[in-house]
Design a protein around this motif. Structure first.
Motif, PDB file in Angstrom:
ATOM      1  N   SER A  49      95.675-102.759  -9.557  1.00 13.97           N
ATOM      2  CA  SER A  49      94.493-101.952  -9.821  1.00 13.97           C
ATOM      3  C   SER A  49      94.517-100.724  -8.924  1.00 13.97           C
ATOM      4  O   SER A  49      95.159-100.723  -7.871  1.00 13.97           O
ATOM      5  CB  SER A  49      93.223-102.762  -9.549  1.00 13.97           C
ATOM      6  N   THR A  50      93.806 -99.680  -9.339  1.00 20.26           N
ATOM      7  CA  THR A  50      93.706 -98.488  -8.533  1.00 20.26           C
ATOM      8  C   THR A  50      92.337 -97.857  -8.714  1.00 20.26           C
ATOM      9  O   THR A  50      91.683 -98.066  -9.749  1.00 20.26           O
ATOM     10  CB  THR A  50      94.831 -97.491  -8.870  1.00 20.26           C
ATOM     11  N   ILE A  51      91.920 -97.085  -7.706  1.00 19.80           N
ATOM     12  CA  ILE A  51      90.591 -96.487  -7.724  1.00 19.80           C
ATOM     13  C   ILE A  51      90.663 -95.070  -7.193  1.00 19.80           C
ATOM     14  O   ILE A  51      91.411 -94.789  -6.247  1.00 19.80           O
ATOM     15  CB  ILE A  51      89.605 -97.359  -6.901  1.00 19.80           C
ATOM     16  N   ARG A  52      89.909 -94.184  -7.791  1.00 16.68           N
ATOM     17  CA  ARG A  52      89.881 -92.807  -7.353  1.00 16.68           C
ATOM     18  C   ARG A  52      89.193 -92.679  -5.998  1.00 16.68           C
ATOM     19  O   ARG A  52      88.515 -93.580  -5.536  1.00 16.68           O
ATOM     20  CB  ARG A  52      89.181 -91.932  -8.383  1.00 16.68           C
ATOM     21  N   TRP A  53      89.344 -91.520  -5.393  1.00 10.27           N
ATOM     22  CA  TRP A  53      88.865 -91.334  -4.036  1.00 10.27           C
ATOM     23  C   TRP A  53      87.379 -91.589  -3.900  1.00 10.27           C
ATOM     24  O   TRP A  53      86.913 -92.077  -2.875  1.00 10.27           O
ATOM     25  CB  TRP A  53      89.200 -89.922  -3.552  1.00 10.27           C
ATOM     26  N   ASN A  54      86.611 -91.268  -4.925  1.00 11.83           N
ATOM     27  CA  ASN A  54      85.155 -91.458  -4.837  1.00 11.83           C
ATOM     28  C   ASN A  54      84.675 -92.659  -5.653  1.00 11.83           C
ATOM     29  O   ASN A  54      83.481 -92.846  -5.835  1.00 11.83           O
ATOM     30  CB  ASN A  54      84.425 -90.203  -5.292  1.00 11.83           C
ATOM     31  N   GLY A  55      85.608 -93.454  -6.139  1.00 13.58           N
ATOM     32  CA  GLY A  55      85.242 -94.632  -6.913  1.00 13.58           C
ATOM     33  C   GLY A  55      84.849 -94.352  -8.345  1.00 13.58           C
ATOM     34  O   GLY A  55      84.431 -95.266  -9.054  1.00 13.58           O
ATOM     35  N   SER A  56      84.999 -93.104  -8.783  1.00 13.77           N
ATOM     36  CA  SER A  56      84.527 -92.720 -10.110  1.00 13.77           C
ATOM     37  C   SER A  56      85.429 -93.195 -11.230  1.00 13.77           C
ATOM     38  O   SER A  56      85.046 -93.171 -12.399  1.00 13.77           O
ATOM     39  CB  SER A  56      84.379 -91.198 -10.197  1.00 13.77           C
ATOM     40  N   GLY A  57      86.640 -93.596 -10.896  1.00 16.92           N
ATOM     41  CA  GLY A  57      87.560 -94.074 -11.916  1.00 16.92           C
ATOM     42  C   GLY A  57      88.371 -95.239 -11.407  1.00 16.92           C
ATOM     43  O   GLY A  57      88.745 -95.281 -10.229  1.00 16.92           O
ATOM     44  N   THR A  58      88.635 -96.185 -12.293  1.00 14.47           N
ATOM     45  CA  THR A  58      89.438 -97.349 -11.931  1.00 14.47           C
ATOM     46  C   THR A  58      90.417 -97.659 -13.058  1.00 14.47           C
ATOM     47  O   THR A  58      90.184 -97.309 -14.224  1.00 14.47           O
ATOM     48  CB  THR A  58      88.564 -98.591 -11.685  1.00 14.47           C
ATOM     49  N   ARG A  59      91.493 -98.313 -12.695  1.00 13.33           N
ATOM     50  CA  ARG A  59      92.474 -98.780 -13.674  1.00 13.33           C
ATOM     51  C   ARG A  59      92.880-100.189 -13.305  1.00 13.33           C
ATOM     52  O   ARG A  59      92.895-100.536 -12.125  1.00 13.33           O
ATOM     53  CB  ARG A  59      93.714 -97.886 -13.688  1.00 13.33           C
ATOM     54  N   TYR A  60      93.256-100.970 -14.321  1.00 10.50           N
ATOM     55  CA  TYR A  60      93.666-102.350 -14.098  1.00 10.50           C
ATOM     56  C   TYR A  60      94.901-102.678 -14.920  1.00 10.50           C
ATOM     57  O   TYR A  60      95.064-102.189 -16.045  1.00 10.50           O
ATOM     58  CB  TYR A  60      92.550-103.321 -14.496  1.00 10.50           C
ATOM     59  N   ALA A  61      95.723-103.545 -14.370  1.00  7.90           N
ATOM     60  CA  ALA A  61      96.792-104.128 -15.164  1.00  7.90           C
ATOM     61  C   ALA A  61      96.170-105.018 -16.235  1.00  7.90           C
ATOM     62  O   ALA A  61      95.127-105.639 -16.009  1.00  7.90           O
ATOM     63  CB  ALA A  61      97.727-104.940 -14.281  1.00  7.90           C
ATOM     64  N   ASP A  62      96.815-105.091 -17.371  1.00  4.96           N
ATOM     65  CA  ASP A  62      96.281-105.924 -18.457  1.00  4.96           C
ATOM     66  C   ASP A  62      96.118-107.377 -18.022  1.00  4.96           C
ATOM     67  O   ASP A  62      95.204-108.069 -18.462  1.00  4.96           O
ATOM     68  CB  ASP A  62      97.198-105.852 -19.678  1.00  4.96           C
ATOM     69  N   SER A  63      96.996-107.830 -17.153  1.00  3.05           N
ATOM     70  CA  SER A  63      96.992-109.227 -16.739  1.00  3.05           C
ATOM     71  C   SER A  63      95.763-109.609 -15.908  1.00  3.05           C
ATOM     72  O   SER A  63      95.455-110.790 -15.778  1.00  3.05           O
ATOM     73  CB  SER A  63      98.260-109.542 -15.954  1.00  3.05           C
ATOM     74  N   VAL A  64      95.081-108.606 -15.338  1.00  3.16           N
ATOM     75  CA  VAL A  64      93.925-108.913 -14.488  1.00  3.16           C
ATOM     76  C   VAL A  64      92.628-108.336 -15.037  1.00  3.16           C
ATOM     77  O   VAL A  64      91.551-108.615 -14.487  1.00  3.16           O
ATOM     78  CB  VAL A  64      94.143-108.413 -13.047  1.00  3.16           C
ATOM     79  N   LYS A  65      92.718-107.560 -16.094  1.00  5.38           N
ATOM     80  CA  LYS A  65      91.538-106.911 -16.644  1.00  5.38           C
ATOM     81  C   LYS A  65      90.498-107.955 -17.058  1.00  5.38           C
ATOM     82  O   LYS A  65      90.827-108.949 -17.704  1.00  5.38           O
ATOM     83  CB  LYS A  65      91.951-106.052 -17.844  1.00  5.38           C
ATOM     84  N   GLY A  66      89.259-107.723 -16.645  1.00  6.23           N
ATOM     85  CA  GLY A  66      88.190-108.664 -16.948  1.00  6.23           C
ATOM     86  C   GLY A  66      88.013-109.761 -15.923  1.00  6.23           C
ATOM     87  O   GLY A  66      87.001-110.470 -15.942  1.00  6.23           O
ATOM     88  N   ARG A  67      89.000-109.907 -15.030  1.00  6.87           N
ATOM     89  CA  ARG A  67      88.913-110.940 -13.988  1.00  6.87           C
ATOM     90  C   ARG A  67      88.816-110.341 -12.584  1.00  6.87           C
ATOM     91  O   ARG A  67      88.162-110.921 -11.717  1.00  6.87           O
ATOM     92  CB  ARG A  67      90.142-111.858 -14.046  1.00  6.87           C
ATOM     93  N   PHE A  68      89.466-109.220 -12.375  1.00  5.48           N
ATOM     94  CA  PHE A  68      89.490-108.566 -11.058  1.00  5.48           C
ATOM     95  C   PHE A  68      88.627-107.310 -11.102  1.00  5.48           C
ATOM     96  O   PHE A  68      88.566-106.618 -12.126  1.00  5.48           O
ATOM     97  CB  PHE A  68      90.900-108.170 -10.676  1.00  5.48           C
ATOM     98  N   THR A  69      88.010-107.002  -9.959  1.00  9.77           N
ATOM     99  CA  THR A  69      87.220-105.777  -9.834  1.00  9.77           C
ATOM    100  C   THR A  69      87.576-105.077  -8.535  1.00  9.77           C
ATOM    101  O   THR A  69      87.487-105.674  -7.460  1.00  9.77           O
ATOM    102  CB  THR A  69      85.720-106.077  -9.852  1.00  9.77           C
ATOM    103  N   ILE A  70      87.971-103.825  -8.641  1.00  9.83           N
ATOM    104  CA  ILE A  70      88.285-103.022  -7.473  1.00  9.83           C
ATOM    105  C   ILE A  70      87.066-102.188  -7.101  1.00  9.83           C
ATOM    106  O   ILE A  70      86.311-101.740  -7.982  1.00  9.83           O
ATOM    107  CB  ILE A  70      89.514-102.114  -7.747  1.00  9.83           C
ATOM    108  N   SER A  71      86.872-101.984  -5.820  1.00  8.51           N
ATOM    109  CA  SER A  71      85.777-101.140  -5.356  1.00  8.51           C
ATOM    110  C   SER A  71      86.133-100.595  -3.979  1.00  8.51           C
ATOM    111  O   SER A  71      87.115-101.027  -3.362  1.00  8.51           O
ATOM    112  CB  SER A  71      84.462-101.925  -5.293  1.00  8.51           C
ATOM    113  N   ARG A  72      85.354 -99.642  -3.522  1.00 11.29           N
ATOM    114  CA  ARG A  72      85.576 -99.090  -2.195  1.00 11.29           C
ATOM    115  C   ARG A  72      84.263 -98.658  -1.596  1.00 11.29           C
ATOM    116  O   ARG A  72      83.333 -98.286  -2.304  1.00 11.29           O
ATOM    117  CB  ARG A  72      86.564 -97.922  -2.245  1.00 11.29           C
ATOM    118  N   ASP A  73      84.210 -98.704  -0.277  1.00  9.65           N
ATOM    119  CA  ASP A  73      83.064 -98.225   0.481  1.00  9.65           C
ATOM    120  C   ASP A  73      83.599 -97.211   1.481  1.00  9.65           C
ATOM    121  O   ASP A  73      84.133 -97.591   2.532  1.00  9.65           O
ATOM    122  CB  ASP A  73      82.364 -99.393   1.174  1.00  9.65           C
ATOM    123  N   ASN A  74      83.479 -95.953   1.160  1.00  8.47           N
ATOM    124  CA  ASN A  74      84.048 -94.918   2.034  1.00  8.47           C
ATOM    125  C   ASN A  74      83.341 -94.846   3.382  1.00  8.47           C
ATOM    126  O   ASN A  74      83.946 -94.452   4.378  1.00  8.47           O
ATOM    127  CB  ASN A  74      84.004 -93.565   1.333  1.00  8.47           C
TER     128      ASN A  74
END
Length: 123
Positions: A49-74
């Motif tokens: 998974s990956t997340i943009r610098w401000n958290g405005s965009g995320t991407r997931y591998a198909d294998s984890v989509k719907g199960r994993f959630t990425i987030s950040r607290d700057n």
């Protein structure tokens, strides 16, 4: 130059949950695109998974989509990966990575890496 340290790995039964953290120091965390990757024994490192610098965009591998959630607290210089409904095939060393210009899925491009944290899912 940013330093990254992962934590939160462990042993969990299938169907369980874990939350990984990636703490950053030595740089301006909000300047970095961040990602999670994993590597299982005998396999290449793969994108999770990956997340943009401000958290405005995320991407997931198909294998984890719907199960994993990425987030950040700057404000806390920390990125997270909430992992639910874990499966034995999620067993791997999980790495966080950062880059100032690349927001993508290719691990070879990311400039900064943590040491990894082991996640083991038993069946």
């Amino acid at each position: 130059q940013v330093q990254l340290v992962e934590s939160g790995g462990g042993l969990v039964q299938a169907g369980g949950s874990l939350r990984l953290s990636c703490a950053a120091s030595g740089g301006t965390f909000s300047n970095y695109y961040m990602g999670w990757f994993r590597q299982a024994p005998g396999r290449e490192r793969e994108f999770v998974s990956t997340i943009r610098w401000n958290g405005s965009g995320t991407r997931y591998a198909d294998s984890v989509k719907g199960r994993f959630t990425i987030s950040r607290d700057n404000a806390k210089n920390t990125m997270y990966l909430q992992m639910n409904s874990l499966k034995p095939e999620d067993t791997a060393i999980y790495y966080c990575a950062g880059d100032r210009t690349y927001w993508g899925t290719n691990p070879d491009v990311y400039e900064y890496w943590g040491q990894g944290t082991q996640v083991t899912v038993s069946s």
